[in-house]
Design a protein around this motif. Sequence first.
Motif, PDB file in Angstrom:
ATOM      1  N   ALA A   1      -4.556 -10.852  -1.829  1.00  0.00           N
ATOM      2  CA  ALA A   1      -3.592  -9.984  -2.510  1.00  0.00           C
ATOM      3  C   ALA A   1      -2.193 -10.584  -2.455  1.00  0.00           C
ATOM      4  CB  ALA A   1      -3.585  -8.607  -1.857  1.00  0.00           C
ATOM      5  N   GLU A   2      -1.372 -10.200  -3.425  1.00  0.00           N
ATOM      6  CA  GLU A   2       0.031 -10.600  -3.419  1.00  0.00           C
ATOM      7  C   GLU A   2       0.805  -9.709  -2.438  1.00  0.00           C
ATOM      8  OE1 GLU A   2       1.644 -13.069  -4.925  1.00  0.00           O
ATOM      9  OE2 GLU A   2      -0.288 -13.800  -5.676  1.00  0.00           O
ATOM     10  N   PRO A   3       1.704 -10.286  -1.651  1.00  0.00           N
ATOM     11  CA  PRO A   3       2.500  -9.468  -0.729  1.00  0.00           C
ATOM     12  C   PRO A   3       3.228  -8.319  -1.421  1.00  0.00           C
ATOM     13  CG  PRO A   3       2.778 -11.785  -0.213  1.00  0.00           C
ATOM     14  CD  PRO A   3       1.987 -11.730  -1.484  1.00  0.00           C
ATOM     15  N   ALA A   4       3.773  -8.585  -2.598  1.00  0.00           N
ATOM     16  CA  ALA A   4       4.508  -7.537  -3.316  1.00  0.00           C
ATOM     17  C   ALA A   4       3.591  -6.390  -3.723  1.00  0.00           C
ATOM     18  CB  ALA A   4       5.190  -8.124  -4.547  1.00  0.00           C
ATOM     19  N   GLU A   5       2.343  -6.707  -4.032  1.00  0.00           N
ATOM     20  CA  GLU A   5       1.379  -5.668  -4.399  1.00  0.00           C
ATOM     21  C   GLU A   5       1.137  -4.724  -3.222  1.00  0.00           C
ATOM     22  OE1 GLU A   5      -3.380  -5.350  -5.633  1.00  0.00           O
ATOM     23  OE2 GLU A   5      -2.386  -7.299  -5.486  1.00  0.00           O
ATOM     24  N   LEU A   6       0.954  -5.292  -2.038  1.00  0.00           N
ATOM     25  CA  LEU A   6       0.751  -4.471  -0.848  1.00  0.00           C
ATOM     26  C   LEU A   6       2.000  -3.654  -0.532  1.00  0.00           C
ATOM     27  CD1 LEU A   6      -1.087  -7.014   1.485  1.00  0.00           C
ATOM     28  CD2 LEU A   6      -2.091  -5.270   0.001  1.00  0.00           C
ATOM     29  N   ALA A   7       3.155  -4.299  -0.618  1.00  0.00           N
ATOM     30  CA  ALA A   7       4.403  -3.598  -0.322  1.00  0.00           C
ATOM     31  C   ALA A   7       4.634  -2.454  -1.299  1.00  0.00           C
ATOM     32  CB  ALA A   7       5.571  -4.582  -0.364  1.00  0.00           C
ATOM     33  N   ASN A   8       4.320  -2.669  -2.566  1.00  0.00           N
ATOM     34  CA  ASN A   8       4.508  -1.614  -3.565  1.00  0.00           C
ATOM     35  C   ASN A   8       3.578  -0.433  -3.307  1.00  0.00           C
ATOM     36  OD1 ASN A   8       6.473  -3.080  -4.883  1.00  0.00           O
ATOM     37  ND2 ASN A   8       5.071  -3.947  -6.404  1.00  0.00           N
TER      38      ASN A   8
ATOM     39  N   LYS B   1       0.012   4.604   9.895  1.00  0.00           N
ATOM     40  CA  LYS B   1      -1.124   5.199   9.191  1.00  0.00           C
ATOM     41  C   LYS B   1      -1.114   4.840   7.709  1.00  0.00           C
ATOM     42  CE  LYS B   1      -1.659   9.111  12.354  1.00  0.00           C
ATOM     43  NZ  LYS B   1      -1.552  10.584  12.525  1.00  0.00           N
ATOM     44  N   LEU B   2       0.075   4.805   7.109  1.00  0.00           N
ATOM     45  CA  LEU B   2       0.156   4.465   5.687  1.00  0.00           C
ATOM     46  C   LEU B   2      -0.172   2.993   5.452  1.00  0.00           C
ATOM     47  CD1 LEU B   2       3.296   6.516   4.583  1.00  0.00           C
ATOM     48  CD2 LEU B   2       0.879   7.108   4.342  1.00  0.00           C
ATOM     49  N   TRP B   3       0.198   2.135   6.397  1.00  0.00           N
ATOM     50  CA  TRP B   3      -0.208   0.729   6.278  1.00  0.00           C
ATOM     51  C   TRP B   3      -1.713   0.584   6.472  1.00  0.00           C
ATOM     52  CZ3 TRP B   3       1.254  -3.201   3.810  1.00  0.00           C
ATOM     53  CH2 TRP B   3       2.599  -3.481   3.595  1.00  0.00           C
ATOM     54  N   GLN B   4      -2.295   1.364   7.368  1.00  0.00           N
ATOM     55  CA  GLN B   4      -3.754   1.359   7.500  1.00  0.00           C
ATOM     56  C   GLN B   4      -4.407   1.742   6.176  1.00  0.00           C
ATOM     57  OE1 GLN B   4      -4.270   4.041  10.923  1.00  0.00           O
ATOM     58  NE2 GLN B   4      -5.277   2.352  11.993  1.00  0.00           N
ATOM     59  N   GLN B   5      -3.867   2.781   5.549  1.00  0.00           N
ATOM     60  CA  GLN B   5      -4.403   3.241   4.267  1.00  0.00           C
ATOM     61  C   GLN B   5      -4.252   2.166   3.198  1.00  0.00           C
ATOM     62  OE1 GLN B   5      -2.882   7.101   3.204  1.00  0.00           O
ATOM     63  NE2 GLN B   5      -3.625   6.978   1.100  1.00  0.00           N
ATOM     64  N   THR B   6      -3.140   1.458   3.227  1.00  0.00           N
ATOM     65  CA  THR B   6      -2.890   0.393   2.254  1.00  0.00           C
ATOM     66  C   THR B   6      -3.862  -0.770   2.424  1.00  0.00           C
ATOM     67  OG1 THR B   6      -0.531   0.953   2.141  1.00  0.00           O
ATOM     68  CG2 THR B   6      -1.159  -1.270   1.445  1.00  0.00           C
ATOM     69  N   LEU B   7      -4.173  -1.107   3.669  1.00  0.00           N
ATOM     70  CA  LEU B   7      -4.937  -2.326   3.953  1.00  0.00           C
ATOM     71  C   LEU B   7      -6.441  -2.116   4.053  1.00  0.00           C
ATOM     72  CD1 LEU B   7      -2.516  -3.901   6.571  1.00  0.00           C
ATOM     73  CD2 LEU B   7      -2.872  -4.628   4.203  1.00  0.00           C
ATOM     74  N   THR B   8      -6.888  -0.884   4.227  1.00  0.00           N
ATOM     75  CA  THR B   8      -8.324  -0.623   4.353  1.00  0.00           C
ATOM     76  C   THR B   8      -9.133  -1.160   3.171  1.00  0.00           C
ATOM     77  OG1 THR B   8      -8.026   1.296   5.793  1.00  0.00           O
ATOM     78  CG2 THR B   8     -10.070   1.193   4.532  1.00  0.00           C
ATOM     79  N   PRO B   9      -8.664  -1.012   1.916  1.00  0.00           N
ATOM     80  CA  PRO B   9      -9.452  -1.556   0.793  1.00  0.00           C
ATOM     81  C   PRO B   9      -9.636  -3.072   0.853  1.00  0.00           C
ATOM     82  CG  PRO B   9      -7.835   0.026  -0.002  1.00  0.00           C
ATOM     83  CD  PRO B   9      -7.506  -0.226   1.433  1.00  0.00           C
ATOM     84  N   TYR B  10      -8.824  -3.750   1.656  1.00  0.00           N
ATOM     85  CA  TYR B  10      -8.930  -5.206   1.779  1.00  0.00           C
ATOM     86  C   TYR B  10      -9.729  -5.613   3.017  1.00  0.00           C
ATOM     87  CZ  TYR B  10      -5.272  -5.024  -1.734  1.00  0.00           C
ATOM     88  OH  TYR B  10      -4.552  -4.767  -2.882  1.00  0.00           O
ATOM     89  N   GLY B  11     -10.334  -4.624   3.677  1.00  0.00           N
ATOM     90  CA  GLY B  11     -11.158  -4.918   4.834  1.00  0.00           C
ATOM     91  C   GLY B  11     -10.389  -5.185   6.108  1.00  0.00           C
ATOM     92  N   VAL B  12      -9.120  -4.814   6.134  1.00  0.00           N
ATOM     93  CA  VAL B  12      -8.288  -5.043   7.311  1.00  0.00           C
ATOM     94  C   VAL B  12      -8.300  -3.799   8.197  1.00  0.00           C
ATOM     95  CG1 VAL B  12      -5.952  -5.485   8.159  1.00  0.00           C
ATOM     96  CG2 VAL B  12      -6.789  -6.659   6.109  1.00  0.00           C
ATOM     97  N   GLU B  13      -8.638  -3.987   9.460  1.00  0.00           N
ATOM     98  CA  GLU B  13      -8.553  -2.909  10.442  1.00  0.00           C
ATOM     99  C   GLU B  13      -7.270  -3.121  11.245  1.00  0.00           C
ATOM    100  OE1 GLU B  13     -12.043  -2.490  12.792  1.00  0.00           O
ATOM    101  OE2 GLU B  13     -13.390  -2.368  11.058  1.00  0.00           O
ATOM    102  N   LEU B  14      -6.221  -2.470  10.808  1.00  0.00           N
ATOM    103  CA  LEU B  14      -4.912  -2.650  11.432  1.00  0.00           C
ATOM    104  C   LEU B  14      -4.900  -1.997  12.809  1.00  0.00           C
ATOM    105  CD1 LEU B  14      -2.092  -3.821  10.722  1.00  0.00           C
ATOM    106  CD2 LEU B  14      -1.442  -1.508  10.014  1.00  0.00           C
ATOM    107  N   THR B  15      -4.473  -2.748  13.809  1.00  0.00           N
ATOM    108  CA  THR B  15      -4.450  -2.230  15.179  1.00  0.00           C
ATOM    109  C   THR B  15      -3.033  -1.858  15.594  1.00  0.00           C
ATOM    110  OG1 THR B  15      -4.099  -4.413  16.168  1.00  0.00           O
ATOM    111  CG2 THR B  15      -6.393  -3.715  15.788  1.00  0.00           C
ATOM    112  N   ASP B  16      -2.957  -0.994  16.591  1.00  0.00           N
ATOM    113  CA  ASP B  16      -1.655  -0.643  17.158  1.00  0.00           C
ATOM    114  C   ASP B  16      -0.935  -1.884  17.666  1.00  0.00           C
ATOM    115  OD1 ASP B  16      -1.471   2.316  17.044  1.00  0.00           O
ATOM    116  OD2 ASP B  16      -3.235   2.250  18.315  1.00  0.00           O
ATOM    117  N   ALA B  17      -1.677  -2.757  18.330  1.00  0.00           N
ATOM    118  CA  ALA B  17      -1.059  -3.941  18.931  1.00  0.00           C
ATOM    119  C   ALA B  17      -0.418  -4.827  17.870  1.00  0.00           C
ATOM    120  CB  ALA B  17      -2.099  -4.727  19.726  1.00  0.00           C
ATOM    121  N   TYR B  18      -1.137  -5.074  16.771  1.00  0.00           N
ATOM    122  CA  TYR B  18      -0.569  -5.915  15.712  1.00  0.00           C
ATOM    123  C   TYR B  18       0.637  -5.232  15.077  1.00  0.00           C
ATOM    124  CZ  TYR B  18       0.067  -8.614  11.477  1.00  0.00           C
ATOM    125  OH  TYR B  18       0.628  -9.373  10.473  1.00  0.00           O
TER     126      TYR B  18
END
Length: 221
Positions: free
Chosen positions: A70-77, A28-45
């Motif tokens: 985005a930079e990977p470190a930015e998303l991870a942070n 859920k927190l990764w979904q929250q992180t990626l939503t602003p970038y237009g990514v719909e994170l799925t359970d399968a992925y």
Amino acid sequence: MANPGAPLQAILFDHDGTLINSEAVHFKLWQQTLTPYGVELTDAYYNETMAGVPTSQNGVDVVRDFNLSAEPAELANTKTRLTEEHLHKAPFPLMPGALETMTLCHEQGLRIAIVTGGSKYSVQRTLECYGFADWVECVVAVEDVEHSKPAPDCYLMALEQMGLTAEQAMAVEDTEHGLAAAVAAGLQCVAIPTEQSMGHDFSAAAAVYQSLSAWTNEQFS
């Protein structure tokens, strides 16, 4: 399951998905992180690519797979900040049978370590809140090694800090990446898959169990 060769002296537990029930929150927190970038994170992925993998590598993977600017470190942070905010409010819940398993290992005179691809703060919150801090003599987290799971560095560091050989210890993991790290360190490793990791390859495990209780029932019978 007995450890062949040297007498078993220690159990090296993974943290997320093994002792604590955290993967659903991480998703859920990764979904929250990626939503602003237009990514719909799925359970399968998430289950295939992200479960059991350190946050920094998650950032690299999602930037590559979703072609993000985005930079990977930015998303991870961002994900790390959200996780710390969550943990500040409450620790992750324990997995079923985790407290009983830790108690039994302690009563059996086994030394205990927690070896995680997650943060030391997450482990600290678990130890503070669930009453077995005094039983855990070694914690190795993602901050402690240059290369986290599936590299063996974290397990090798734990063995070195405890003055043990791989033959004297056993690892308990819930993901393919964690299993690979333990096996590469020379450890016998049992796997206890979660809902998120049921599709992982556990062929290198010494045995696969449905739960911590199922493992302890056989290990200490």
